[in-house]
Design a protein around this motif. Sequence first.
Motif, PDB file in Angstrom:
ATOM      1  N   THR A  55      13.372  -2.520 -40.699  1.00  0.00           N
ATOM      2  CA  THR A  55      14.414  -3.825 -41.653  1.00  0.00           C
ATOM      3  C   THR A  55      14.675  -2.760 -42.988  1.00  0.00           C
ATOM      4  N   ASP A  56      13.636  -2.705 -43.454  1.00  0.00           N
ATOM      5  CA  ASP A  56      12.997  -2.521 -44.978  1.00  0.00           C
ATOM      6  C   ASP A  56      13.488  -1.019 -44.874  1.00  0.00           C
ATOM      7  N   LEU A  57      13.288  -0.125 -44.337  1.00  0.00           N
ATOM      8  CA  LEU A  57      14.078   1.050 -44.118  1.00  0.00           C
ATOM      9  C   LEU A  57      15.627   1.439 -45.278  1.00  0.00           C
ATOM     10  N   PHE A  58      16.390   0.473 -44.241  1.00  0.00           N
ATOM     11  CA  PHE A  58      17.640  -0.151 -44.361  1.00  0.00           C
ATOM     12  C   PHE A  58      18.709  -0.378 -45.823  1.00  0.00           C
ATOM     13  N   VAL A  59      17.237  -1.124 -45.776  1.00  0.00           N
ATOM     14  CA  VAL A  59      17.232  -2.523 -47.492  1.00  0.00           C
ATOM     15  C   VAL A  59      16.773  -0.954 -48.635  1.00  0.00           C
ATOM     16  N   ARG A  60      15.666  -0.669 -48.426  1.00  0.00           N
ATOM     17  CA  ARG A  60      15.269   0.457 -49.598  1.00  0.00           C
ATOM     18  C   ARG A  60      16.949   1.484 -49.228  1.00  0.00           C
ATOM     19  N   SER A  61      17.315   2.284 -48.060  1.00  0.00           N
ATOM     20  CA  SER A  61      18.116   3.426 -48.893  1.00  0.00           C
ATOM     21  C   SER A  61      19.272   2.789 -49.314  1.00  0.00           C
ATOM     22  N   SER A  62      20.191   1.842 -48.008  1.00  0.00           N
ATOM     23  CA  SER A  62      21.318   1.889 -48.283  1.00  0.00           C
ATOM     24  C   SER A  62      21.775   0.658 -49.329  1.00  0.00           C
ATOM     25  N   GLY A  63      20.780  -0.120 -50.333  1.00  0.00           N
ATOM     26  CA  GLY A  63      21.721  -0.948 -51.180  1.00  0.00           C
ATOM     27  C   GLY A  63      21.237  -1.990 -50.679  1.00  0.00           C
ATOM     28  N   GLU A  64      20.093  -3.684 -50.981  1.00  0.00           N
ATOM     29  CA  GLU A  64      20.513  -4.491 -50.678  1.00  0.00           C
ATOM     30  C   GLU A  64      21.786  -5.046 -50.948  1.00  0.00           C
ATOM     31  N   THR A  65      23.089  -5.006 -52.136  1.00  0.00           N
ATOM     32  CA  THR A  65      23.886  -5.251 -52.296  1.00  0.00           C
ATOM     33  C   THR A  65      25.019  -5.032 -51.093  1.00  0.00           C
ATOM     34  N   SER A  66      24.666  -3.247 -50.218  1.00  0.00           N
ATOM     35  CA  SER A  66      25.972  -3.233 -49.794  1.00  0.00           C
ATOM     36  C   SER A  66      25.744  -4.209 -48.641  1.00  0.00           C
ATOM     37  N   GLU A  67      27.516  -3.723 -48.394  1.00  0.00           N
ATOM     38  CA  GLU A  67      28.356  -4.864 -47.295  1.00  0.00           C
ATOM     39  C   GLU A  67      26.968  -5.131 -46.059  1.00  0.00           C
ATOM     40  N   VAL A  68      27.143  -3.287 -45.848  1.00  0.00           N
ATOM     41  CA  VAL A  68      26.642  -2.993 -44.199  1.00  0.00           C
ATOM     42  C   VAL A  68      24.994  -4.231 -44.508  1.00  0.00           C
ATOM     43  N   VAL A  69      23.877  -4.180 -45.018  1.00  0.00           N
ATOM     44  CA  VAL A  69      22.572  -4.942 -45.837  1.00  0.00           C
ATOM     45  C   VAL A  69      22.890  -5.695 -45.759  1.00  0.00           C
ATOM     46  N   SER A  70      24.402  -6.717 -46.767  1.00  0.00           N
ATOM     47  CA  SER A  70      23.970  -7.946 -47.390  1.00  0.00           C
ATOM     48  C   SER A  70      25.092  -8.507 -45.843  1.00  0.00           C
ATOM     49  N   LYS A  71      25.160  -8.219 -45.358  1.00  0.00           N
ATOM     50  CA  LYS A  71      26.347  -8.540 -43.837  1.00  0.00           C
ATOM     51  C   LYS A  71      26.274  -8.294 -42.153  1.00  0.00           C
ATOM     52  N   GLN A  72      25.433  -7.300 -42.434  1.00  0.00           N
ATOM     53  CA  GLN A  72      25.759  -6.345 -40.595  1.00  0.00           C
ATOM     54  C   GLN A  72      25.008  -6.347 -40.128  1.00  0.00           C
ATOM     55  N   MET A  73      23.836  -6.157 -40.946  1.00  0.00           N
ATOM     56  CA  MET A  73      22.311  -5.534 -40.398  1.00  0.00           C
ATOM     57  C   MET A  73      22.438  -6.788 -38.425  1.00  0.00           C
ATOM     58  N   TYR A  74      22.103  -5.719 -37.331  1.00  0.00           N
ATOM     59  CA  TYR A  74      21.067  -6.538 -36.405  1.00  0.00           C
ATOM     60  C   TYR A  74      19.825  -6.959 -36.192  1.00  0.00           C
ATOM     61  N   SER A  75      19.927  -7.988 -37.312  1.00  0.00           N
ATOM     62  CA  SER A  75      17.778  -7.653 -37.298  1.00  0.00           C
ATOM     63  C   SER A  75      17.116  -8.612 -36.818  1.00  0.00           C
ATOM     64  N   PHE A  76      15.705  -8.614 -36.410  1.00  0.00           N
ATOM     65  CA  PHE A  76      15.656  -9.445 -35.727  1.00  0.00           C
ATOM     66  C   PHE A  76      13.825  -9.303 -36.155  1.00  0.00           C
TER      67      PHE A  76
END
Length: 406
Positions: free
Chosen positions: A35-56
């Motif tokens: 998960t950290d890969l996307f948080v670090r690259s796309s950015g925590e405030t991006s819509e993708v990371v803040s709302k749209q990820m299928y994380s588990f």
Amino acid sequence: MPGEAHRWQALEHAFESLVQAYGYREIRTPAFEDTDLFVRSSGETSEVVSKQMYSFVDKGGRDITLKPEGTAPAMRAFLEHSLGGQGVVTRLYYFTQIFRYERPSKGRYRQAHQTGLELVGSPSPAADAEVIEITVRFYEALGLKDISVDLNSIGREETRARYREALLTYAEPYLADFDSDFQAQARKNPLRLLDSKIDVLKAAMDQAPSILDYLEDTSKAHFEELKKLLGEAGIAFRVTPKTVRGLDYYTDTVFEVVCGSLGDKALCGGGRYDNLIAQLGGPATPSVGVAMGVERALMAMEAEGLVTDQPGLDAFLVAATESARTTLRGLARDLRAVRVRTGLDLDGKSLRSQMKQADREKARLALILGDDELARGEITLRDLEKGDQVCVALEAAVDAVRSRLG
Ligand code: HAM
């Protein structure tokens, strides 16, 4: 579904043959990453990371995410497998599924597909121009006409910091009417206001300050050179200062291709990301790329009347008598060996129902074998498209079929 799959195959083929001509090589990355890969690259405030990820959390306690996009995984793999090197330019392409918890609508899905390119290791505007040129050539190859390239530069971090402040100052009076959550989100990432779908904000943003007025000299020079190169390549574009993209890793060039028939949804998006690889722990590696939505390209093709029906079989072999079946199985084997798409009844069906089946399979030719033909060592070749028929020697049947099919 099988009836549509040929369109996907044609699109994949058009993409692959195009990008291979520019020297791109395929990379396939896993369905999930840390998960950290996307948080670090796309950015925590991006819509993708803040709302749209299928994380588990998996059974081993790892926090993982189904990939919402292809760039960060490709760059993670690039680093892990040392694909680049000092001064080396690496060209990668991919065809991938993406997963985003979006509000589904036409052209916006929770599981979607992208084809993408990443040109890694060049700081030159010529790299940006190459990626944009390929993108346009791809849509041209699909036959799309109603497309335009929206081009912008968002500069470097300093530019954006100054611009964010200016934009927020401009937007503050409009924010007062929204709830505190919305205001907090807007203050965290005011750039998102630029592509707001809310009418009041949309109208307000038309008068907002332009990021192009905040660019540093090097970014300005880069942008000017890029525009010159695109002109040279005959690529039409419009400069759209409101195109800022939703992922945090971009620097300088950003672009989208929009299509009249898709309304506000972009066909593709991309740009330069000079800091991403360093952010992931690698050496500073200037790069640029793009990802194109497959479903959206197919939708646009449909809207422009460019989708074709699935092609039928080349030949269907019809047994007029039981004794013909062994010979037909042999003939089917010979035809298939030379890749003639051949159908054959498996279930001892009547002549009539075999002809019906040939029709259902949209077979171009029917090869009909009965006792009389068998005795003469011949077979009837009926052209179902043209309506004529001839008798040909059984041993010449494969050649006769191939010459009919051209
Ligand atoms: P993106 O703009 O998030 O960029 O996505 C690129 C394209 O993928 C969109 O323009 C759209 O066509 C398609 N797409 C995205 N989400 C969906 C969805 N939920 N349903 C259908 N289609 C969708 C990226 O993903 C970056 N990785 C692009 C890039 C590559 N930048 C540099 N290299």
